[in-house]
Scaffold this motif. Structure first.
Motif, PDB file in Angstrom:
ATOM      1  N   CYS A 277       0.845  -1.193   0.000  1.00 63.03           N
ATOM      2  CA  CYS A 277       0.000   0.000   0.000  1.00 63.03           C
ATOM      3  C   CYS A 277       0.878   1.239   0.000  1.00 63.03           C
ATOM      4  O   CYS A 277       2.073   1.191   0.253  1.00 63.03           O
ATOM      5  N   THR A 278       0.259   2.383  -0.267  1.00 57.05           N
ATOM      6  CA  THR A 278       0.982   3.641  -0.290  1.00 57.05           C
ATOM      7  C   THR A 278       1.389   4.035   1.122  1.00 57.05           C
ATOM      8  O   THR A 278       0.941   3.461   2.112  1.00 57.05           O
ATOM      9  N   ALA A 279       2.253   5.039   1.215  1.00 55.34           N
ATOM     10  CA  ALA A 279       2.675   5.561   2.507  1.00 55.34           C
ATOM     11  C   ALA A 279       1.453   6.050   3.279  1.00 55.34           C
ATOM     12  O   ALA A 279       0.409   6.383   2.712  1.00 55.34           O
ATOM     13  N   THR A 280       1.611   6.099   4.606  1.00 55.36           N
ATOM     14  CA  THR A 280       0.474   6.334   5.479  1.00 55.36           C
ATOM     15  C   THR A 280       0.608   7.626   6.264  1.00 55.36           C
ATOM     16  O   THR A 280       1.688   7.987   6.732  1.00 55.36           O
ATOM     17  N   VAL A 281      -0.515   8.302   6.404  1.00 56.87           N
ATOM     18  CA  VAL A 281      -0.680   9.414   7.341  1.00 56.87           C
ATOM     19  C   VAL A 281      -1.585   8.925   8.452  1.00 56.87           C
ATOM     20  O   VAL A 281      -2.694   8.448   8.193  1.00 56.87           O
ATOM     21  N   LEU A 282      -1.131   9.012   9.692  1.00 61.38           N
ATOM     22  CA  LEU A 282      -1.930   8.608  10.840  1.00 61.38           C
ATOM     23  C   LEU A 282      -2.534   9.845  11.486  1.00 61.38           C
ATOM     24  O   LEU A 282      -1.812  10.748  11.923  1.00 61.38           O
ATOM     25  N   LEU A 283      -3.858   9.898  11.528  1.00 60.13           N
ATOM     26  CA  LEU A 283      -4.584  10.953  12.231  1.00 60.13           C
ATOM     27  C   LEU A 283      -5.271  10.330  13.434  1.00 60.13           C
ATOM     28  O   LEU A 283      -5.996   9.345  13.291  1.00 60.13           O
ATOM     29  N   VAL A 284      -5.030  10.872  14.605  1.00 65.73           N
ATOM     30  CA  VAL A 284      -5.663  10.327  15.797  1.00 65.73           C
ATOM     31  C   VAL A 284      -6.548  11.383  16.450  1.00 65.73           C
ATOM     32  O   VAL A 284      -6.179  12.554  16.545  1.00 65.73           O
ATOM     33  N   GLY A 285      -7.735  10.954  16.862  1.00 68.19           N
ATOM     34  CA  GLY A 285      -8.631  11.776  17.657  1.00 68.19           C
ATOM     35  C   GLY A 285      -8.790  11.143  19.030  1.00 68.19           C
ATOM     36  O   GLY A 285      -8.070  10.209  19.386  1.00 68.19           O
ATOM     37  N   PHE A 286      -9.768  11.637  19.769  1.00 69.44           N
ATOM     38  CA  PHE A 286      -9.977  11.160  21.128  1.00 69.44           C
ATOM     39  C   PHE A 286     -11.448  10.863  21.374  1.00 69.44           C
ATOM     40  O   PHE A 286     -12.335  11.478  20.774  1.00 69.44           O
ATOM     41  N   GLU A 287     -11.680   9.954  22.295  1.00 71.57           N
ATOM     42  CA  GLU A 287     -13.037   9.677  22.751  1.00 71.57           C
ATOM     43  C   GLU A 287     -13.580  10.887  23.512  1.00 71.57           C
ATOM     44  O   GLU A 287     -12.819  11.790  23.887  1.00 71.57           O
ATOM     45  N   PRO A 288     -14.895  10.930  23.766  1.00 74.52           N
ATOM     46  CA  PRO A 288     -15.452  12.030  24.569  1.00 74.52           C
ATOM     47  C   PRO A 288     -14.891  12.024  25.982  1.00 74.52           C
ATOM     48  O   PRO A 288     -14.434  10.994  26.494  1.00 74.52           O
ATOM     49  N   PHE A 289     -14.916  13.179  26.614  1.00 71.46           N
ATOM     50  CA  PHE A 289     -14.468  13.271  28.005  1.00 71.46           C
ATOM     51  C   PHE A 289     -15.280  14.357  28.712  1.00 71.46           C
ATOM     52  O   PHE A 289     -16.013  15.122  28.072  1.00 71.46           O
ATOM     53  N   GLY A 290     -15.153  14.410  30.038  1.00 71.65           N
ATOM     54  CA  GLY A 290     -15.937  15.373  30.805  1.00 71.65           C
ATOM     55  C   GLY A 290     -17.412  15.059  30.690  1.00 71.65           C
ATOM     56  O   GLY A 290     -17.831  13.900  30.747  1.00 71.65           O
ATOM     57  N   ASP A 291     -18.222  16.087  30.473  1.00 75.83           N
ATOM     58  CA  ASP A 291     -19.667  15.885  30.387  1.00 75.83           C
ATOM     59  C   ASP A 291     -20.179  15.928  28.952  1.00 75.83           C
ATOM     60  O   ASP A 291     -21.372  16.098  28.712  1.00 75.83           O
ATOM     61  N   ASP A 292     -19.270  15.754  27.980  1.00 72.15           N
ATOM     62  CA  ASP A 292     -19.666  15.784  26.574  1.00 72.15           C
ATOM     63  C   ASP A 292     -19.903  14.383  26.034  1.00 72.15           C
ATOM     64  O   ASP A 292     -19.182  13.446  26.379  1.00 72.15           O
ATOM     65  N   ALA A 293     -20.905  14.270  25.165  1.00 76.44           N
ATOM     66  CA  ALA A 293     -21.240  12.972  24.571  1.00 76.44           C
ATOM     67  C   ALA A 293     -20.397  12.668  23.343  1.00 76.44           C
ATOM     68  O   ALA A 293     -20.336  11.520  22.898  1.00 76.44           O
ATOM     69  N   GLY A 294     -19.764  13.676  22.771  1.00 82.88           N
ATOM     70  CA  GLY A 294     -18.958  13.470  21.575  1.00 82.88           C
ATOM     71  C   GLY A 294     -17.658  14.243  21.672  1.00 82.88           C
ATOM     72  O   GLY A 294     -17.443  15.034  22.598  1.00 82.88           O
ATOM     73  N   ASN A 295     -16.787  14.019  20.710  1.00 75.28           N
ATOM     74  CA  ASN A 295     -15.531  14.751  20.639  1.00 75.28           C
ATOM     75  C   ASN A 295     -15.338  15.202  19.193  1.00 75.28           C
ATOM     76  O   ASN A 295     -15.185  14.368  18.290  1.00 75.28           O
ATOM     77  N   PRO A 296     -15.365  16.520  18.936  1.00 76.35           N
ATOM     78  CA  PRO A 296     -15.312  17.003  17.551  1.00 76.35           C
ATOM     79  C   PRO A 296     -14.003  16.699  16.841  1.00 76.35           C
ATOM     80  O   PRO A 296     -13.967  16.639  15.610  1.00 76.35           O
ATOM     81  N   GLY A 297     -12.920  16.503  17.601  1.00 74.43           N
ATOM     82  CA  GLY A 297     -11.667  16.114  16.958  1.00 74.43           C
ATOM     83  C   GLY A 297     -11.800  14.761  16.288  1.00 74.43           C
ATOM     84  O   GLY A 297     -11.430  14.580  15.125  1.00 74.43           O
ATOM     85  N   TRP A 298     -12.337  13.788  17.009  1.00 73.62           N
ATOM     86  CA  TRP A 298     -12.545  12.461  16.431  1.00 73.62           C
ATOM     87  C   TRP A 298     -13.603  12.501  15.339  1.00 73.62           C
ATOM     88  O   TRP A 298     -13.466  11.834  14.304  1.00 73.62           O
ATOM     89  N   ASP A 299     -14.650  13.293  15.524  1.00 73.85           N
ATOM     90  CA  ASP A 299     -15.691  13.395  14.498  1.00 73.85           C
ATOM     91  C   ASP A 299     -15.088  13.833  13.166  1.00 73.85           C
ATOM     92  O   ASP A 299     -15.479  13.330  12.107  1.00 73.85           O
ATOM     93  N   ALA A 300     -14.141  14.766  13.212  1.00 74.75           N
ATOM     94  CA  ALA A 300     -13.518  15.255  11.979  1.00 74.75           C
ATOM     95  C   ALA A 300     -12.500  14.261  11.437  1.00 74.75           C
ATOM     96  O   ALA A 300     -12.459  13.996  10.228  1.00 74.75           O
ATOM     97  N   VAL A 301     -11.688  13.704  12.321  1.00 80.27           N
ATOM     98  CA  VAL A 301     -10.648  12.765  11.884  1.00 80.27           C
ATOM     99  C   VAL A 301     -11.247  11.563  11.162  1.00 80.27           C
ATOM    100  O   VAL A 301     -10.758  11.132  10.113  1.00 80.27           O
ATOM    101  N   ARG A 302     -12.325  11.011  11.705  1.00 84.49           N
ATOM    102  CA  ARG A 302     -12.866   9.801  11.085  1.00 84.49           C
ATOM    103  C   ARG A 302     -13.497  10.065   9.728  1.00 84.49           C
ATOM    104  O   ARG A 302     -13.653   9.140   8.928  1.00 84.49           O
TER     105      ARG A 302
END
Length: 224
Positions: free
Chosen positions: A10-35
């Motif tokens: 396969c071609t070379a890889t770019v790894l983008l990592v986000g995070f699960e939700p934390f605190g009192d939030d149900a989602g994490n916009p970093g992961w929402d965008a990364v995926r």
């Protein structure tokens, strides 16, 4: 977890990592965008998205496992910085965990080094000024940030740069993103950006990082 697995040839890889939700939030916009970019091709490289736990220690163990498995050319972690209005290209990670709130496993370290006897700080080796210009030229609100905090985001950023110190040619860094519009509805006057806008900003930032060998020398500092 990553939704992609490496394939022979396969071609070379770019790894983008986000995070699960934390605190009192149900989602994490970093992961929402990364995926949204998982499996995309940027600059002839294949993007692999992975989600890390918001926990000290375990987040770095999982990140290292992804790096070992994929041998990526570029690694960018993407986390939430609620209250910021722009994509924040982080300049520096510091060697301290000082948690204002417990992580998702209940840990709350105070004034603890991330790496015993490690350097006080690591700078991103991404071309953050060139990335800044590319984002602004595309109409994406962006800034260079001088602090990644002292919570799990900084923990991962520092740990990433420590892991890459013996991998010449591999670039890495961290980008903080604002609240999502859904999160902002619960916080009057809080700025936000849609996941699609953040994902487009990440695509532009990755392309700029891949295209730029020597960073631009432009002013993007802070008075305070």
């Amino acid at each position: 977890m990553s939704t992609q697995t490496p394939r022979s040839g396969c071609t070379a890889t770019v790894l983008l990592v986000g995070f699960e939700p934390f605190g009192d939030d149900a989602g994490n916009p970093g992961w929402d965008a990364v995926r949204l970019l998982d499996g995309a091709q940027i600059g002839g490289r294949r993007v692999v998205a992975a989600c890390l736990p918001v926990t000290f220690g375990e987040s770095l163990r999982q990140l290292q496992a992804h790096i070992d498995r994929l041998a990526p050319e570029l690694v960018i972690a993407v986390g939430l910085a609620g209250g910021r209005s722009r994509l924040s290209l982080e300049r520096v990670a510091i060697n301290v965990d000082d948690a204002r709130i417990p992580d998702n496993a209940g840990a709350c370290p105070i004034d603890c080094p991330i790496v015993d006897d490690g350097p006080a700080a690591y700078f991103s080796n991404l071309p953050i000024k060139a990335m800044l210009v590319a984002l602004r030229d595309a109409g994406i609100p962006a800034e260079v940030s001088q602090t990644a905090g002292t919570y799990v985001c900084n923990h991962v950023f520092y740990g990433l740069m420590h892991a890459l110190r013996h991998q010449p040619g591999v670039r890495g860094g961290f980008i903080h993103v604002p609240y999502s519009p859904a999160q902002a509805t619960r916080r009057p006057d809080a700025p936000s950006l849609p996941a699609a806008t953040v994902a487009e900003g990440l695509r532009i930032a990755v392309q700029a990082a891949l295209d730029t060998a020597q960073d631009l020398r432009i002013a993007a500092g802070a008075v305070h």
